[in-house]
Design an enzyme around this catalytic site. Structure first.
Site, PDB file in Angstrom:
ATOM      1  N   HIS A 263      29.323  37.136  -9.313  1.00 23.11           N
ATOM      2  CA  HIS A 263      28.258  36.426  -8.597  1.00 23.11           C
ATOM      3  C   HIS A 263      28.767  35.089  -8.036  1.00 23.11           C
ATOM      4  O   HIS A 263      28.650  34.819  -6.838  1.00 23.11           O
ATOM      5  CB  HIS A 263      27.078  36.187  -9.560  1.00 23.11           C
ATOM      6  CG  HIS A 263      25.932  35.460  -8.947  1.00 23.11           C
ATOM      7  ND1 HIS A 263      24.803  36.104  -8.490  1.00 23.11           N
ATOM      8  CD2 HIS A 263      25.723  34.152  -8.684  1.00 23.11           C
ATOM      9  CE1 HIS A 263      23.963  35.213  -7.992  1.00 23.11           C
ATOM     10  NE2 HIS A 263      24.503  34.012  -8.090  1.00 23.11           N
ATOM     11  N   GLU A 264      29.356  34.290  -8.919  1.00 18.13           N
ATOM     12  CA  GLU A 264      29.821  32.966  -8.462  1.00 18.13           C
ATOM     13  C   GLU A 264      30.967  33.107  -7.453  1.00 18.13           C
ATOM     14  O   GLU A 264      31.051  32.329  -6.496  1.00 18.13           O
ATOM     15  CB  GLU A 264      30.255  32.093  -9.648  1.00 18.13           C
ATOM     16  CG  GLU A 264      29.145  31.788 -10.657  1.00 18.13           C
ATOM     17  CD  GLU A 264      27.852  31.243 -10.050  1.00 18.13           C
ATOM     18  OE1 GLU A 264      27.904  30.584  -9.001  1.00 18.13           O
ATOM     19  OE2 GLU A 264      26.772  31.510 -10.632  1.00 18.13           O
ATOM     20  N   HIS A 267      29.505  33.508  -4.073  1.00 17.64           N
ATOM     21  CA  HIS A 267      29.189  32.215  -3.445  1.00 17.64           C
ATOM     22  C   HIS A 267      30.467  31.580  -2.901  1.00 17.64           C
ATOM     23  O   HIS A 267      30.497  31.044  -1.787  1.00 17.64           O
ATOM     24  CB  HIS A 267      28.586  31.259  -4.483  1.00 17.64           C
ATOM     25  CG  HIS A 267      27.143  31.515  -4.819  1.00 17.64           C
ATOM     26  ND1 HIS A 267      26.154  31.514  -3.868  1.00 17.64           N
ATOM     27  CD2 HIS A 267      26.521  31.753  -5.998  1.00 17.64           C
ATOM     28  CE1 HIS A 267      24.976  31.741  -4.463  1.00 17.64           C
ATOM     29  NE2 HIS A 267      25.182  31.901  -5.747  1.00 17.64           N
ATOM     30  N   GLU A 293      22.531  33.038  -1.658  1.00 19.33           N
ATOM     31  CA  GLU A 293      22.235  33.941  -2.774  1.00 19.33           C
ATOM     32  C   GLU A 293      22.383  35.401  -2.342  1.00 19.33           C
ATOM     33  O   GLU A 293      22.727  36.265  -3.143  1.00 19.33           O
ATOM     34  CB  GLU A 293      20.822  33.642  -3.281  1.00 19.33           C
ATOM     35  CG  GLU A 293      20.540  34.125  -4.674  1.00 19.33           C
ATOM     36  CD  GLU A 293      21.483  33.574  -5.748  1.00 19.33           C
ATOM     37  OE1 GLU A 293      22.137  32.540  -5.510  1.00 19.33           O
ATOM     38  OE2 GLU A 293      21.568  34.201  -6.812  1.00 19.33           O
TER      39      GLU A 293
HETATM   40 ZN    ZN Z   1      23.710  32.260  -7.229  1.00 20.50          ZN
END
Ligand code: ZN
Length: 507
Positions: A263-264, A267, A293
Site C-alpha cells: 500500500h505505502e 503511494h 489512495e
Molecule cells: Zn494510503
C-alpha cells in the site's frame, strides 16, 4: 507582471526550503524522535511556521500572486495552473488569523504523541481534551472559510477532494450501503476459511527481508527513498527525489506488513513517477487525496491480492517462512488473503468490508461538525456504528476510536477519500484490462508494466490534472462507482461463492 513573477519565484524558493525542513521534522517526529523532545520541538515548529507566514503573508508576496492570478491567461499552461492553486490556497489562509494558525500547528505537534500514548494505554480520557481543542479549531476554520455554496462539513470535505461534498458522498455511501452490506452478510455467513497459518509466529527480521523483496518487485529505487518503522504506516516525501515509507511489523500477523508495505509503496510509486518538472512547484506530488489512495489501493488490492501476483511471488514467501508455510498451498494462501471478515481495525480490513469502516468515520465526523457532539460521547457512537454496519462489538478504545492517527493530525474530511479512492482504482482497472494482459503484467518478475501504464495515464501529470480530468481522459467517462461494485462482487463471488477451482480466471 515580470516583477510579480520574480517576487513570486524568489519567495517560493525560500518557502520550499522551509517546507523541506518541516517535512524532515515531521518524518523524524513520527519515526524516531525521543518523546522528551516534543515540548521543545513544538516551540521550534511554532517559530518556523511564523517565519514561513512572514514570507507568504507579506504584502509584496500576496500582491505578486494576485497580480499573476489576474493575468493568468498570459502565463504558460503549467504556471497558470500553479498560480491558480497557490492563489486559492493563499486566499483561504489569509482568512484565518495568523496567531491562531501558529497556535494550531503547535497543538498538532504535540497531539500525535498524546494520541500515541492514549492508544497504547487504552486511555481515551487522555486524548479527549486535545481532540476537543482540535475539533474546536476545525469549527473555527469552517466559520472563516464558509461561502454561499460551501457550508459546515462541506468546507472540510472540499479541502481534501475538490467537488466532493456531503451531497456526493451521501449518494456514494448510500449506494455502497445498499449493495455491500447485504453482500458482506452473505459472504460472512458462509463457513469461514481456515487462515490460522497467518497468525503463527513470523520472525520480524524475515518480514523485513520480504518487505525489501517487495520494494524490488515494485521497482522502488532506494537511491531516492528509504523505509523505517512507525506505529501507523505512512508515506512521506518531498518531490520525486526523496520518498519515504514506513511499516509496522507484527510477529503474529504475517499479512499486515506485506499489505501495508505494498500500500505505502503504491503511494511512493505515484510520487516517484510524477514528472520531475513539477518538483519545487505547487503542482508537485499526487493530485488529490482520493487519487493518491486510489493508487495505493490499486497496488495493495487489485494487484497485491490477485492470483497472478502470488503465482509469481508466493514461492519466495513460502521458502522464506518454510516452517510455517511448507504445507500451505498457493490456493490456500490466495483464499486467506482475500478472506472476508467483520473486523475491528480499518487498516487490517479486507477490501470488501473496508468501506464500511470508512462510513463509521464519515458519520462520526458529520455528527461532530454538524450536531456538535461532545468528545466524551464519541466512543459510544463509534461502538454503536460498528455494531450497526459490521455487526461487531468493540472491546476497548485502542481497537475502537483510538485506532487511527488522522484526527490527532487535524485531518477531518480525509477519511471519505479512502473509499472514493478505491472506487477510482476500480474504474482505472476496468480500463487497464482492455489495454494490458493482466496475468502477464501482475505475474511478472516485477511490476514495471503496471507502473508504466499508471505513469502514463495518471502519475506523470502530478497535480496538473484533477481526478475528474484524469478519469475522463483515461476511462472516457465521468466517475462511476458501478465499476467498484462490479469489481468487488465479481472477484469475491468467484472466490467465496462459486467453485473454488475457478479462481485462476480472476485477474
Ligand atoms: Zn494510503
Amino acid at each position: 507582471m515580470e516583477n510579480a513573477l520574480e517576487i513570486y519565484q524568489k519567495a517560493r524558493k525560500k518557502l520550499n526550503a522551509f517546507h523541506y525542513a518541516m517535512y524532515l521534522i515531521s518524518w523524524d517526529s513520527e519515526t524516531e524522535a525521543p518523546v522528551g523532545c516534543l515540548e521543545e520541538r513544538s516551540k521550534q515548529i511554532g517559530e518556523l511556521v511564523s517565519m514561513m507566514l512572514e514570507i507568504s503573508h507579506c504584502k509584496e508576496y500576496v500582491e505578486a500572486v494576485k497580480t499573476l492570478y489576474d493575468k493568468k491567461e498570459e502565463l504558460t499552461t503549467d504556471l497558470k495552473l500553479e498560480i491558480v492553486k497557490v492563489w486559492e490556497e493563499l486566499e483561504k489562509e489569509l482568512k484565518i488569523p495568523e496567531a491562531e494558525l501558529i497556535e494550531y500547528e503547535m497543538l498538532l505537534a504535540k497531539a500525535n504523541n498524546i494520541w500515541c500514548e492514549a492508544k497504547l494505554n487504552n486511555n481515551y480520557a487522555l486524548f479527549a481534551p486535545v481532540l476537543a481543542q482540535i475539533i474546536n479549531w476545525q469549527k473555527k476554520y469552517i466559520q472563516y472559510l464558509e461561502t454561499d455554496t460551501l457550508k459546515g462539513y462541506d468546507v472540510l470535505l472540499n479541502d481534501y477532494e475538490k467537488g466532493f461534498t456531503k451531497k456526493e458522498y451521501d449518494e456514494f455511501f448510500d449506494l455502497l450501503k445498499k449493495e455491500l452490506v447485504p453482500f458482506v452478510k452473505k459472504i460472512t455467513s458462509l463457513k469461514p476459511l481456515d487462515d490460522s497459518f497467518v497468525y503463527k509466529k513470523y520472525s520480524i527480521d524475515k518480514q523485513k527481508e520480504f518487505a525489501h523483496y517487495l520494494m524490488d518487485v515494485m521497482c522502488f529505487d532506494k537511491k531516492f527513498g528509504l523505509t523505517k518503522e512507525s506505529e501507523h504506516p505512512f508515506t512521506s516525501g518531498y518531490g520525486t527525489t526523496d520518498v519515504r515509507v514506513t511499516c509496522h511489523y507484527y510477529e503474529n500477523l504475517l499479512t499486515s506488513s506485506i499489505f501495508s508495505m505494498i500500500h505505502e509503496l503504491g503511494h511512493a510509486t505515484y510520487e516517484r513517477q510524477c514528472d520531475s518538472k513539477y518538483d519545487d512547484t505547487a503542482l508537485s506530488g499526487g493530485t488529490t487525496m482520493a487519487m493518491h489512495e486510489s493508487q495505493s489501493r490499486f497496488y495493495e488490492n487489485i494487484v497485491g491480492r490477485s492470483y497472478p501476483f502470488w503465482s509469481k511471488h508466493y514461492p519466495v514467501l513460502q521458502q522464506l517462512f518454510f516452517e510455517n508455510l511448507h504445507d500451505v498451498e498457493l490456493d490456500d494462501f490466495y483464499h486467506a488473503i482475500n478472506k472476508i471478515e467483520k473486523t475491528l481495525i480499518r487498516t487490517e480490513a479486507d477490501e470488501l468490508t473496508y468501506p464500511l469502516h470508512i462510513m463509521v468515520r464519515y458519520d462520526i465526523e458529520k455528527a461532530i461538525i454538524e450536531s456538535n457532539l461532545d468528545v466524551h460521547a464519541l466512543p459510544k457512537l463509534w461502538n454503536k456504528l460498528y455494531q450497526d454496519y459490521l455487526g461487531i462489538e468493540v472491546p476497548n478504545d485502542t481497537k475502537g476510536i483510538l485506532q487511527d492517527v488522522h484526527w490527532a493530525g487535524g485531518s477531518f474530511g480525509y477519511f471519505p477519500t479512502y473509499a472514493l479512492g478505491s472506487a477510482y482504482a476500480a474504474q482505472l482497472y476496468h480500463q487497464m484490462k482492455k489495454e494490458l494482459n493482466i496475468d502477464e503484467a501482475f505475474g511478472a518478475d516485477d511490476l514495471s508494466k503496471v507502473n508504466a501504464w499508471l505513469k502514463e495515464k495518471v502519475h506523470k501529470y502530478a497535480g496538473s490534472k484533477s481526478p475528474k480530468e484524469i478519469l475522463l481522459m483515461v476511462t472516457h467517462e465521468e466517475f462511476n462507482p458501478k465499476y467498484y461494485l462490479e469489481y468487488l462482487k465479481e472477484k469475491l463471488s468467484l472466490i467465496h461463492i462459486s467453485e473454488p477451482t475457478r479462481h485462476a480466471q480472476i485477474s
